[in-house]
Motif scaffolding. Sequence first.
Motif, mmCIF file in Angstrom:
data_model
loop_
_atom_site.group_PDB
_atom_site.id
_atom_site.type_symbol
_atom_site.label_atom_id
_atom_site.label_comp_id
_atom_site.label_asym_id
_atom_site.label_seq_id
_atom_site.Cartn_x
_atom_site.Cartn_y
_atom_site.Cartn_z
ATOM 1 N N HIS A 92 0.826 -1.203 0.000
ATOM 2 C CA HIS A 92 0.000 0.000 0.000
ATOM 3 C C HIS A 92 0.861 1.254 0.000
ATOM 4 C CE1 HIS A 92 -3.339 2.580 0.609
ATOM 5 N NE2 HIS A 92 -2.831 3.052 1.728
ATOM 6 N N HIS A 94 3.928 1.532 -1.040
ATOM 7 C CA HIS A 94 4.625 1.614 -2.323
ATOM 8 C C HIS A 94 3.714 2.186 -3.400
ATOM 9 C CE1 HIS A 94 7.468 0.597 -5.410
ATOM 10 N NE2 HIS A 94 6.593 -0.181 -6.020
ATOM 11 N N ARG A 95 2.479 1.705 -3.451
ATOM 12 C CA ARG A 95 1.545 2.182 -4.467
ATOM 13 C C ARG A 95 1.148 3.629 -4.199
ATOM 14 N NH1 ARG A 95 -0.539 -0.823 -8.697
ATOM 15 N NH2 ARG A 95 -2.611 -0.097 -8.177
ATOM 16 N N THR A 96 1.068 3.990 -2.907
ATOM 17 C CA THR A 96 0.755 5.381 -2.587
ATOM 18 C C THR A 96 1.875 6.299 -3.059
ATOM 19 O OG1 THR A 96 -0.463 4.653 -0.667
ATOM 20 C CG2 THR A 96 0.162 6.951 -0.723
ATOM 21 N N ALA A 100 -0.131 5.349 -7.675
ATOM 22 C CA ALA A 100 -0.991 4.452 -8.454
ATOM 23 C C ALA A 100 -2.395 4.375 -7.883
ATOM 24 C CB ALA A 100 -0.372 3.063 -8.502
ATOM 25 N N ASP A 101 -2.510 4.468 -6.555
ATOM 26 C CA ASP A 101 -3.836 4.437 -5.944
ATOM 27 C C ASP A 101 -4.270 5.866 -5.664
ATOM 28 O OD1 ASP A 101 -4.085 1.700 -5.959
ATOM 29 O OD2 ASP A 101 -2.979 1.469 -4.097
ATOM 30 N N ILE B 82 4.248 -7.152 -6.736
ATOM 31 C CA ILE B 82 3.902 -5.727 -6.815
ATOM 32 C C ILE B 82 5.108 -4.877 -6.439
ATOM 33 C CG2 ILE B 82 2.358 -3.933 -5.958
ATOM 34 C CD1 ILE B 82 0.982 -6.010 -7.600
#
Lengths: 137, 89
Positions: A92, A94-96, A100-101, B82
Motif C-alpha cells: 500500500h 509503495h503504491r501510494t 498508483a492508488d 507488486i
Amino acid sequence: MSVLANLVIVALLVLGGGFALIGSWGLVRLPSTMERLHGPTKATTLGLGALLLASVVHFQARLGIWTAHELLISLFLFITAPISANMIAKVHLHRTRAGADGEHDGIAGRPQRPGGDADWATFEAPKRGTPASTASD
Amino acid sequence: MIGIALHLAAGCIAVALVLNLWRLLRGPALGDRILALDTMVINAIALIVLIGMIGGTDSYFEAALLLAMVGFVSTIAYCKFILRGDIVE
C-alpha cells in the motif's frame, strides 16, 4: 459427551464464527486501507483460532482421540498473519508513493512521508546519496 | 445444541465470505484486494474445518493445512510481485 464439553464447544464455535464475521465486517466498514488491515489480521485470525480449538475439543469428546492438526494450523496461521499484513502494508505504501492508488484514504488522510533523509523502505534505497535513492530532494 | 452452533458458525463464515467478495470487487486500492483474498483463504480454512466437524471425520485437516500454507505463499508472492516486479530475483 459430557455437558461441560458440549458447553465449551458451543461457546468456542459461537466465539469463532462471531470473530470471523466481525473481521470481515471491519474489512468492509473501515474507511482506509491501513485501518482495514486490522479487521482480518486480528479478529479473523482469532476467530479461526477459536474454531480450531473447538474442533480439538469436539474430536476429543466425540471420538476420544487427540488431534494435533488443528494446533499445527493455528500455530502456522498465528506466525504468518503478521508477515502477510506487513507485506500488504508495504504494497500500500509503495503504491501510494508511486501515485498508483488515488486519493482514497479516509479521515486520517494519506500516510505522511517521513521527513529529512528518511523514506519508506518499500522498493528503492531510502538513504540519500545511494544509487536509486528516493529520499526527498 | 452443537449442531445448531455448527450451522450458526458456518452461516457466519458464509456471510463473512460474501463481505470479503464485496471488498475484493470494490477495491479501491490494490492492497485491499490482496487483503480480501487473504481473508477469503482464512475463511475457507474455517469452512473446511466446520465441514469436517459436521461430517465427523478428521480427514479434512490435511486440506486445511495445505490451504493455509499455499494461501500464505500466494499472498507473499503477489506482494513481492507488486513491490519488485519479479517474484524470484
